[in-house]
Enzyme design. Sequence first.
Site, PDB file in Angstrom:
ATOM      1  N   TRP A  72      36.640  23.944 -42.783  1.00  0.00           N
ATOM      2  CA  TRP A  72      37.494  24.192 -41.627  1.00  0.00           C
ATOM      3  C   TRP A  72      37.296  25.624 -41.117  1.00  0.00           C
ATOM      4  CZ3 TRP A  72      41.343  27.791 -40.769  1.00  0.00           C
ATOM      5  CH2 TRP A  72      42.136  27.589 -39.632  1.00  0.00           C
ATOM      6  N   HIS A  73      37.109  26.569 -42.065  1.00  0.00           N
ATOM      7  CA  HIS A  73      36.957  27.963 -41.652  1.00  0.00           C
ATOM      8  C   HIS A  73      35.653  28.188 -40.899  1.00  0.00           C
ATOM      9  CE1 HIS A  73      40.329  28.919 -44.328  1.00  0.00           C
ATOM     10  NE2 HIS A  73      40.445  29.999 -43.608  1.00  0.00           N
ATOM     11  N   GLY A  74      34.628  27.442 -41.238  1.00  0.00           N
ATOM     12  CA  GLY A  74      33.393  27.670 -40.503  1.00  0.00           C
ATOM     13  C   GLY A  74      32.271  26.766 -40.954  1.00  0.00           C
TER      14      GLY A  74
END
Lengths: 82, 542
Positions: B347-349
Site C-alpha cells: 500500500w505504501h508503494g
Amino acid sequence: MTEAEILGAFTRILRDLLGDQSIVLTMDTRREEVPNWDSFGYVTFIVAVEIELGVNFGIAEVESFANVGAIVRRTEALLPPS
Amino acid sequence: MLFNSYEFLFAFLPVALAGFFLLGSVSRVWAIRWIIVASLIFYALWRPLNVLIIGPSIFINYALARSLQHLGQEGKVRSSRVVLMLGIAFNVAFLGYFKYANFLAGAVNDAFGVGLVLERIILPLGISFITFQKIAFLIDVQARRVTTFTVQDYCLFVLFFPQLIAGPIVHYREMMPQFRLAPCKPDPEHLAVGLTLILFGLFKKVVLADGIAPLVSGIYDGAGAAGAVSLLPAWMAAIGFTLQIYFDFSGYTDMALGTARCMGIRFPPNFNSPLKASNIIDFWMRWHMTLTRFLTAYVYNPLALSLTRRRMASGRPGFVGRSATMGAFLSLLVFPTLVTMVVSGVWHGADYLFIAWGFVHGVYLTVNHGWRLVVRRLWPDRGLYDRIMRPAGVVLTFVCVAAAMVLFRSPTVQSAVVLLKGLFGGFGVALPAPLYDRLGRLPEWVQSAGPTEVLGAYYEFKPLFLWIVGLGAIVFACPNTLQLLAPYEPALGFRTGWRAPGLGGRELVWRPTLIWVIVMSIVAFVVALHLGGKSEFLYWQF
C-alpha cells in the site's frame, strides 16, 4: 443466557487468553482499556466466544463493536432462546 | 499546494474558511457545497487531470453504494455480497492500474526478461487513501451501518480537503454526524484549538523534520554512490530518518486535524507518540493508527477469522491462550500477520523495498506475539517483568523500527543493502576525526584484535548527532500535541492528558492563557522564519 452470564463467560475467556486474572469486563469496557488486548488478541477472543457459546458473528460486524456491551448484546441476539 | 506553503496558509485556507463561515450563516447546505468545491480546487491545483481521473471513480462508487443500499432494504443479502465484491474488485483494480501496473511490468521483465513496456501512468495524488475510504464505505453500506446518504454527503466524505491527500483514513459513520451538527460559523474554541494544532504541525514539519532531512539524505545518497557505509553513520542514517519521518508525519497529522477542527470537525487520532511504545504491537497501535485500523478490520480480521474457523471445523486445536500449539500459532497468527503487513508495505508503494519493509514488520509482530506467549510461562512475576522490560522494550522497539526504516528510505535496493550491511558493521566502524584522534592506540588494538576495521570519519558527524539528541529529547521527554490539547478533545475520543514528573501530578495542558499566547507566538515566529521551502510531506507520495 442472561447478559450477566455472557459477560461472565467473556471475562473468563479473556482472562485465559491474556493470562491475566485481574481483568474485569463491564458492559462499557473498550478494548483499548484492557492491557495487552490488541487487535490480534481480539480476533482470537471473538473465535473463542464463537466456539464456547456456539454463535457465529458476521465478518463485517466484528470490526464495528464499540465496546464489550455491544458484543454481549449481539451474542445474546444470536443465541437460541432458552 | 502543500500544507506548509504560503499559498495554502495565507490564501487557500483563509478563503475556504471565510466562505464556509459566511455561507454557513445563511445555509448549512451551501456551506457544505462550498467545502466540496474548495476541496476540488485544492485537488485540481496539483494537477487538474487528477480530478478527471478520480471523479468518475467517485460516481461509480456512489452508484454501487446506492445499489447496495437498495439490495439491503429488500433483504437480498447474497446479491449485495456480489455487488460488494464487484465494488472492492473495481477499487483494487483502479488502484492497481495507477499505482502498480508499471511495477508489475518491471517485475515480470526482471523475472522473465520479456521486455514489457507500459506508457508512464500518472499517479493521482492521495489515491491510496481515497481508495481505502471508498472501500470502507461500501462495506459499511453492505453491512447496513450506513443506511442513508446523499451524493453531496458522499462527495464531502471522499473529498474533504484536510484529509484528502494523506489521511487520516476515516469512516463515513464517524464523520457525517459531525458535519450535520457542525456550527458552520466561527467558534472561538474550535478556531483556537485548530490554529494551535496547525502551528504545532508546521513547527514539526518546517523546523524539525526539514531541519534534519538534508543531513540524513547526505548519508543515504552517499551510501549508494560509495558502495560502503560504516557502522556509526549507518545507524545515524537509520535513526535520523526515523526521527525525520516521525516529525514529518506527526506534523502533517496535526495540520490535518487542525484544519478540520477550524470547521468544528474532529478526525480520529492518527499518531500518538509511537516511539514511546514499549513493543512493536504497541508501536502499530500508535503509528498511522487509522491505517492500522483499516488493515486490521478489512485484511487481518477476515483472514484470521476464516482461518481460525476452518481450523476449528476440521477438529484441530485453535489458537487460544496457553493451549496454543506451534501449528496454530503459525497458521492462525503468523500467516495472517505477515500477509497484512506485506499488504501494508505494498500500500505504501510499488517497490520491492516497501514490500520488504512490510514483511520485516510482520516478522517483528509475530516475534512479539510469540514472546508474549512464552514469557507468561518463563517470567510469571508480571510486576518485575514490567519494571525491567518496559524501558528495555522502548529501546528495542526503537532500534527495530529504525533499522527497518532503512528499507523505507533507501532510494535503491543496492543502497538499502549497503546500509543494512553497514548497520551490522559489515563495512567497519568509522569514528569522527576529533574523537578518533583522542583514542590514542585504542583503534590499533581493536584492529589487531579482530576483523573490524577502524576508519577515520568523513561525514558531518556533529550536526547530525546534535539533531538526533535534540529530536530524541522531544520525542521521549515531552507530551505530544494531542496530550497537550486533551481538555479540548483534539481528536475523536482523545481526552488523555500528560502528567509531567515534578508537576505534583498536575497535567501539563494548553490553555487560552497569556503564557500560552507567548509560547505559541514564539512557535509562530520560528515557523515564519522557516516557511517558504518546497519540501513535501513524506506521506503525500502514497
